[in-house]
Design a protein around this motif. Sequence first.
Motif, PDB file in Angstrom:
ATOM      1  N   PRO A 114     -30.664  16.743 -26.428  1.00 21.46           N
ATOM      2  CA  PRO A 114     -31.895  15.953 -26.260  1.00 21.46           C
ATOM      3  C   PRO A 114     -32.813  16.021 -27.475  1.00 21.46           C
ATOM      4  CG  PRO A 114     -31.422  17.163 -24.253  1.00 21.46           C
ATOM      5  CD  PRO A 114     -30.446  17.653 -25.279  1.00 21.46           C
ATOM      6  N   ALA A 117     -31.534  13.551 -29.900  1.00 18.46           N
ATOM      7  CA  ALA A 117     -31.880  12.203 -29.439  1.00 18.46           C
ATOM      8  C   ALA A 117     -33.331  11.880 -29.753  1.00 18.46           C
ATOM      9  CB  ALA A 117     -31.618  12.092 -27.938  1.00 18.46           C
ATOM     10  N   GLY A 118     -34.229  12.848 -29.537  1.00 26.35           N
ATOM     11  CA  GLY A 118     -35.636  12.619 -29.851  1.00 26.35           C
ATOM     12  C   GLY A 118     -35.862  12.365 -31.329  1.00 26.35           C
ATOM     13  N   TYR A 121     -34.701   8.836 -32.237  1.00 24.97           N
ATOM     14  CA  TYR A 121     -35.706   7.824 -31.878  1.00 24.97           C
ATOM     15  C   TYR A 121     -36.859   7.830 -32.881  1.00 24.97           C
ATOM     16  CZ  TYR A 121     -33.913   6.195 -27.399  1.00 24.97           C
ATOM     17  OH  TYR A 121     -33.163   5.593 -26.418  1.00 24.97           O
ATOM     18  N   ALA A 148     -42.392   5.671 -25.843  1.00 26.83           N
ATOM     19  CA  ALA A 148     -41.416   6.614 -26.409  1.00 26.83           C
ATOM     20  C   ALA A 148     -40.919   7.578 -25.343  1.00 26.83           C
ATOM     21  CB  ALA A 148     -42.042   7.385 -27.567  1.00 26.83           C
ATOM     22  N   ALA A 152     -36.947   7.772 -24.388  1.00 30.26           N
ATOM     23  CA  ALA A 152     -36.203   9.026 -24.493  1.00 30.26           C
ATOM     24  C   ALA A 152     -35.655   9.449 -23.134  1.00 30.26           C
ATOM     25  CB  ALA A 152     -37.101  10.117 -25.073  1.00 30.26           C
ATOM     26  N   SER A 153     -36.445   9.280 -22.091  1.00 29.40           N
ATOM     27  CA  SER A 153     -35.990   9.648 -20.746  1.00 29.40           C
ATOM     28  C   SER A 153     -34.861   8.744 -20.286  1.00 29.40           C
ATOM     29  CB  SER A 153     -37.163   9.587 -19.759  1.00 29.40           C
ATOM     30  OG  SER A 153     -38.195  10.483 -20.135  1.00 29.40           O
ATOM     31  N   GLU A 217     -37.194  16.652 -17.850  1.00 31.97           N
ATOM     32  CA  GLU A 217     -36.791  16.539 -19.249  1.00 31.97           C
ATOM     33  C   GLU A 217     -37.870  17.101 -20.184  1.00 31.97           C
ATOM     34  OE1 GLU A 217     -35.102  16.036 -22.811  1.00 31.97           O
ATOM     35  OE2 GLU A 217     -34.137  16.024 -20.845  1.00 31.97           O
ATOM     36  N   ALA A 220     -36.145  15.989 -25.556  1.00 31.00           N
ATOM     37  CA  ALA A 220     -36.342  14.696 -26.213  1.00 31.00           C
ATOM     38  C   ALA A 220     -37.791  14.235 -26.115  1.00 31.00           C
ATOM     39  CB  ALA A 220     -35.411  13.652 -25.591  1.00 31.00           C
ATOM     40  N   VAL A 221     -38.393  14.445 -24.949  1.00 26.35           N
ATOM     41  CA  VAL A 221     -39.772  14.000 -24.738  1.00 26.35           C
ATOM     42  C   VAL A 221     -40.740  14.775 -25.622  1.00 26.35           C
ATOM     43  CG1 VAL A 221     -41.637  13.874 -23.033  1.00 26.35           C
ATOM     44  CG2 VAL A 221     -39.335  13.173 -22.412  1.00 26.35           C
ATOM     45  N   VAL A 224     -40.725  12.983 -29.140  1.00 23.59           N
ATOM     46  CA  VAL A 224     -41.229  11.617 -29.292  1.00 23.59           C
ATOM     47  C   VAL A 224     -42.636  11.426 -28.741  1.00 23.59           C
ATOM     48  CG1 VAL A 224     -38.876  10.722 -29.166  1.00 23.59           C
ATOM     49  CG2 VAL A 224     -40.258  10.813 -27.088  1.00 23.59           C
ATOM     50  N   SER A 225     -43.123  12.349 -27.908  1.00 24.70           N
ATOM     51  CA  SER A 225     -44.432  12.149 -27.277  1.00 24.70           C
ATOM     52  C   SER A 225     -45.584  12.689 -28.111  1.00 24.70           C
ATOM     53  CB  SER A 225     -44.458  12.831 -25.910  1.00 24.70           C
ATOM     54  OG  SER A 225     -44.429  14.239 -26.048  1.00 24.70           O
TER      55      SER A 225
END
Length: 290
Positions: A114, A117-118, A121, A148, A152-153, A217, A220-221, A224-225
């Motif tokens: 994850p 993945a973040g 993104y 975002a 990601a989720s 999650e 990833a979050v 991107v958050s």
Amino acid sequence: MAPPVNRHRLRVGDGRATRAVLLTLILAVTAVAILAPLAVIFTEALARGLPAYLEALARPDTLHAVGLTLLTALVCVPVNVAFGIAAAWAVTKFTFPGRNLLLAVVEVPFSISPIVAGVAYLFVYGGQGLFGPFLQAHDIKIMFAVPAIILASLFVTAPFVARELVPLMMAQGREEEEAAVSLGASGFDVLRLVTLPNVKFALLYGAALCNARVMGEFGAVSIVSGNIRGQTSTLPLQIELLYQDSHTLAVFAAATVLAGVALFTLVAKYLIERAERARGEVVATRGPAH
């Protein structure tokens, strides 16, 4: 001539001592790794009484995190349910070039961290990313904002429904759908009246797993958050912020929400499996009569 071998005695785990050791090991690991942490979460959250627990949950930033987490789940679960149905139907009911490749692509989020993945993104939609200049020129904000978090989720939970549906739909074959088509049913009618009723329990189970993963999650979050308190912090990120601030009671109070989601998922899993077994027994009983 050698005496016949007693196969029953050769089965692994038949001995009482072996069974006792295995059961003891399983129970010990379950108690230490699963039950003890859950018990600590709820015990510490309620250690100062229910009013203090409710007050800790009622913190504005925690309530905002809960709301953002619920919003993310409300968007991601239906989208991934629709995606899972479409992907499973395409892979199992049709033959076309690249079918195995499509199935492998659906599995990609399970093989990628994850965090990776973040970061990916970020390099696509961030200010210095592939689409960054275009987004900035049109005043579209994706990174470090709610879009975002949702993207990601969606990525990390995309395979959950499809993974539950594909094996079952492959085992069921295409005969019922082909019979419905031969009787004049449209594609949508075949999906609605034939395919989905046959996989409804797997669909519900996949949706429950998807919901639990969306709400829990973190990796990833967190990338991107931006983890902006009271703005882009989901509940897992809010728990980390509270922990860093040493708000112990608030940490455990918020954690009970995620633990409750996990327990609800387990109960839902049990009920779905029980209903599926009951349905299988009814079909097996009525089968010969029809």
